[in-house]
Write an enzyme that holds these catalytic residues in place. Structure first.
Site, mmCIF file in Angstrom:
data_model
loop_
_atom_site.group_PDB
_atom_site.id
_atom_site.type_symbol
_atom_site.label_atom_id
_atom_site.label_comp_id
_atom_site.label_asym_id
_atom_site.label_seq_id
_atom_site.Cartn_x
_atom_site.Cartn_y
_atom_site.Cartn_z
ATOM 1 N N THR A 174 0.802 -1.227 0.000
ATOM 2 C CA THR A 174 0.000 0.000 0.000
ATOM 3 C C THR A 174 0.835 1.278 0.000
ATOM 4 O OG1 THR A 174 -0.116 -0.293 2.378
ATOM 5 C CG2 THR A 174 -2.046 -0.975 1.114
ATOM 6 N N GLY A 175 2.159 1.176 0.255
ATOM 7 C CA GLY A 175 2.998 2.370 0.394
ATOM 8 C C GLY A 175 3.451 2.934 -0.941
ATOM 9 N N ARG A 218 20.962 -4.498 3.944
ATOM 10 C CA ARG A 218 21.806 -4.168 2.787
ATOM 11 C C ARG A 218 23.294 -4.381 3.044
ATOM 12 N NH1 ARG A 218 19.030 1.549 1.655
ATOM 13 N NH2 ARG A 218 17.145 0.856 0.599
ATOM 14 N N CYS A 247 17.779 4.778 -2.787
ATOM 15 C CA CYS A 247 17.418 5.406 -4.065
ATOM 16 C C CYS A 247 18.439 6.447 -4.537
ATOM 17 C CB CYS A 247 16.030 6.043 -3.955
ATOM 18 S SG CYS A 247 15.734 6.911 -2.409
ATOM 19 N N SER A 264 8.756 12.084 -2.449
ATOM 20 C CA SER A 264 8.303 10.691 -2.437
ATOM 21 C C SER A 264 9.360 9.739 -1.893
ATOM 22 C CB SER A 264 7.874 10.252 -3.845
ATOM 23 O OG SER A 264 8.966 10.312 -4.730
ATOM 24 N N GLU A 305 20.368 9.055 5.349
ATOM 25 C CA GLU A 305 20.769 8.887 3.954
ATOM 26 C C GLU A 305 22.270 9.086 3.739
ATOM 27 O OE1 GLU A 305 17.127 7.991 2.253
ATOM 28 O OE2 GLU A 305 18.492 8.934 0.858
ATOM 29 N N LYS A 333 24.182 5.970 4.303
ATOM 30 C CA LYS A 333 23.955 5.008 3.211
ATOM 31 C C LYS A 333 24.765 5.405 1.974
ATOM 32 C CE LYS A 333 19.304 4.195 4.935
ATOM 33 N NZ LYS A 333 17.893 4.565 4.812
ATOM 34 N N ARG A 352 16.277 17.352 1.380
ATOM 35 C CA ARG A 352 14.929 17.090 0.856
ATOM 36 C C ARG A 352 14.410 18.390 0.240
ATOM 37 N NH1 ARG A 352 13.523 12.183 0.288
ATOM 38 N NH2 ARG A 352 13.924 11.685 2.454
ATOM 39 N N HIS A 396 15.325 12.297 -7.882
ATOM 40 C CA HIS A 396 16.430 12.816 -7.067
ATOM 41 C C HIS A 396 17.498 13.421 -7.975
ATOM 42 C CE1 HIS A 396 14.550 11.052 -3.700
ATOM 43 N NE2 HIS A 396 15.345 10.029 -3.451
ATOM 44 N N THR A 399 11.506 6.231 -7.052
ATOM 45 C CA THR A 399 10.695 5.041 -6.741
ATOM 46 C C THR A 399 10.663 4.041 -7.893
ATOM 47 O OG1 THR A 399 8.597 6.045 -7.423
ATOM 48 C CG2 THR A 399 9.204 6.259 -5.097
HETATM 49 P P1 NAP Z 1 5.610 3.857 2.966
HETATM 50 O O1 NAP Z 1 4.978 4.679 1.902
HETATM 51 O O2 NAP Z 1 5.592 4.366 4.357
HETATM 52 O O3 NAP Z 1 4.912 2.374 2.950
HETATM 53 C C1 NAP Z 1 5.160 1.431 3.964
HETATM 54 C C2 NAP Z 1 4.429 0.120 3.657
HETATM 55 O O4 NAP Z 1 4.778 -0.843 4.678
HETATM 56 C C3 NAP Z 1 2.914 0.214 3.656
HETATM 57 O O5 NAP Z 1 2.393 -0.695 2.699
HETATM 58 C C4 NAP Z 1 2.528 -0.273 5.051
HETATM 59 O O6 NAP Z 1 1.249 -0.902 5.092
HETATM 60 C C5 NAP Z 1 3.574 -1.337 5.288
HETATM 61 N N1 NAP Z 1 3.788 -1.560 6.726
HETATM 62 C C6 NAP Z 1 4.036 -0.635 7.671
HETATM 63 N N2 NAP Z 1 4.146 -1.223 8.882
HETATM 64 C C7 NAP Z 1 3.955 -2.566 8.683
HETATM 65 C C8 NAP Z 1 3.915 -3.700 9.535
HETATM 66 N N3 NAP Z 1 4.108 -3.593 10.864
HETATM 67 N N4 NAP Z 1 3.699 -4.919 8.994
HETATM 68 C C9 NAP Z 1 3.487 -5.045 7.655
HETATM 69 N N5 NAP Z 1 3.498 -3.992 6.787
HETATM 70 C C10 NAP Z 1 3.721 -2.773 7.300
HETATM 71 O O7 NAP Z 1 7.150 3.579 2.622
HETATM 72 P P2 NAP Z 1 7.893 3.543 1.170
HETATM 73 O O8 NAP Z 1 8.404 4.874 0.795
HETATM 74 O O9 NAP Z 1 7.021 2.810 0.240
HETATM 75 O O10 NAP Z 1 9.206 2.703 1.522
HETATM 76 C C11 NAP Z 1 9.177 1.293 1.672
HETATM 77 C C12 NAP Z 1 10.597 0.799 1.843
HETATM 78 O O11 NAP Z 1 11.354 1.099 0.660
HETATM 79 C C13 NAP Z 1 11.337 1.465 3.008
HETATM 80 O O12 NAP Z 1 12.189 0.522 3.621
HETATM 81 C C14 NAP Z 1 12.137 2.562 2.309
HETATM 82 O O13 NAP Z 1 13.290 2.948 3.036
HETATM 83 C C15 NAP Z 1 12.500 1.872 1.018
HETATM 84 N N6 NAP Z 1 12.795 2.751 -0.127
HETATM 85 C C16 NAP Z 1 11.980 3.808 -0.423
HETATM 86 C C17 NAP Z 1 12.281 4.594 -1.529
HETATM 87 C C18 NAP Z 1 11.428 5.781 -1.922
HETATM 88 O O14 NAP Z 1 11.845 6.519 -2.846
HETATM 89 N N7 NAP Z 1 10.270 6.011 -1.299
HETATM 90 C C19 NAP Z 1 13.374 4.308 -2.313
HETATM 91 C C20 NAP Z 1 14.190 3.220 -1.986
HETATM 92 C C21 NAP Z 1 13.871 2.460 -0.898
HETATM 93 P P3 NAP Z 1 -0.090 -0.163 5.675
HETATM 94 O O15 NAP Z 1 -0.511 0.802 4.622
HETATM 95 O O16 NAP Z 1 -1.032 -1.299 5.861
HETATM 96 O O17 NAP Z 1 0.288 0.493 6.957
#
Ligand code: NAP
Length: 350
Positions: A12-13, A110, A149, A179, A202, A205, A235, A242, A328
């Site tokens: 969903t995220g 990682r 990212c 995002s 960041e 990383k 940010r 980015h 993303t």
């Molecule tokens: P986000 O928008 O906050 O989404 C988080 C997701 O994880 C949601 O689907 C949420 O579900 C789920 N979640 C949260 N708590 C949970 C739990 N206790 N058990 C199971 N599911 C749970 O985050 P995002 O930006 O998509 O990032 C996701 C990952 O990718 C992170 O580790 C982030 O560091 C990494 N990442 C992000 C980017 C970027 O550009 N955004 C780039 C590279 C890597 P619900 O909706 O049900 O709460």
């Protein structure tokens, strides 16, 4: 060939939605499992997701049920993880122990010695760590990570330069999209009309992940690349994409023409194999003085290419350039999918 069932953890995220949009029409993979937190579990995906992408939510995916992200809840063997790091730390090993093949965007593992941190163009040979990982941990499945990212796009440009000239030092200043902090991310009142000179975790990383990915796999361990990176991460009020300003010192002298040529000629295994998500070219060089720009350049190569511009001399190190990449797509979901395509092509997903 029939499509392989896949699931998405954190569906969903912000990154989970990208996975859905990139996988909905994928020629090799078919979405069968959507998993998230207790907030969403037990509901229809279309009812629970706050869809934030331009492309519409695919109707077939909207009908799927969301299940709780727990081992035993996913039928698909291949899982893409977009979980927050804290949840990934607990859940990803539990799924791998149950025989799932995990491709993760989370930072939790990682830097673990036996976890391949892979960009398909750069270090596909690091996937051989999987045998060591399975022996160490007694897993039937495995965990492969892709990089942060911001680091991903930096590394995509450093690799051809490393091969051609060797790298001594890198200074990089990032301007990262909203995002990148997930949804809803940074509060709008913190970001509009503003810049936040801190992106949580960041810079560390950026200092470490490139050195692992650009390192050599020797005797079952990664010998990290031997240069230093200094990163300043910020940010900015941009939705996606980015931007990074890079200064670099080489081991061997380079001309501007040579640098541009090595960027333009960078074709690696994903391009040679013609993998479905591989951008070709992987790096696009723009010559206009005011490019790349997030709004104009982030969807280059379907969001999978890295766009470079403003290659020019540096008064402190040797050369400078600007780069831009979608955070993303290539920086998260698309990078994971490309890793999975490579492993499927190599016969390593059965
Ligand atoms: P986000 O928008 O906050 O989404 C988080 C997701 O994880 C949601 O689907 C949420 O579900 C789920 N979640 C949260 N708590 C949970 C739990 N206790 N058990 C199971 N599911 C749970 O985050 P995002 O930006 O998509 O990032 C996701 C990952 O990718 C992170 O580790 C982030 O560091 C990494 N990442 C992000 C980017 C970027 O550009 N955004 C780039 C590279 C890597 P619900 O909706 O049900 O709460």
């Amino acid at each position: 060939m029939s499509r392989i069932p896949v699931g998405i953890l954190g569906a969903t995220g912000a990154v989970g939605q990208r996975f859905i949009s990139l996988l909905a029409e994928h020629p090799w993979f078919q979405i069968t499992d959507l998993l998230a937190s207790e907030r969403s579990a037990g509901k229809r995906y279309g009812d629970v997701v706050k869809w934030v992408l331009d492309a519409p939510l695919p109707a077939s995916v909207a009908e799927l049920p969301v299940r709780l992200a727990q081992p035993g809840q996913a039928d698909a063997r291949v899982l893409f993880s977009a979980l927050p790091a804290a949840q990934a730390r607990e859940l990803e090993p539990a799924f791998a122990a149950k025989g799932h093949f995990l491709f993760s965007n989370a930072s939790a593992y990682r830097m673990a010695d036996d976890v391949p941190l892979v960009i398909a163009e750069v270090n596909p040979e690091h996937l051989n760590l999987i045998e060591i990982q399975q022996a160490n941990r007694g897993w039937e499945g495995f965990l492969v990570c892709n990089a942060n990212c911001t680091a991903t796009h930096l590394i995509c440009t450093l690799h051809p330069l490393q091969l051609a000239f060797g790298i001594e030092q890198v200074m990089v200043v990032s301007m990262q999209a909203a995002s990148g902090a997930g949804y809803p991310g940074v509060p709008s009142m913190d970001l509009i009309d503003n810049l936040v000179p801190h992106t949580y975790g960041e810079e560390k990383k950026m200092h470490t992940e490139p050195l692992k990915i650009l390192g050599a796999l020797e005797n079952g361990r990664v010998r990290f690349a031997d240069f230093h990176i200094s990163a300043h991460c910020h940010r900015v009020p941009v939705l996606d994409g980015h931007f990074e300003a890079v200064s670099i010192a080489f081991s061997r002298a380079a001309t501007r023409e040579q640098i541009v040529e090595v960027f333009r000629e960078y074709r690696r295994l994903p391009q040679e194999l013609g993998l479905p998500s591989a951008p070709d070219p992987a790096i696009v060089v723009r010559e206009a003085m005011d490019r790349p720009q997030p709004r104009l350049d982030r969807m280059t190569g379907g969001g999978m290419a890295t766009v470079v511009g403003r290659v020019r001399p540096c008064n402190v190190l040797d050369w400078r350039y600007a780069l831009l990449g979608h955070n993303t797509i290539r920086g998260a979901a698309g990078g994971s999918i490309l890793n999975a395509e490579l492993m499927l092509y190599q016969g390593r997903l059965s």
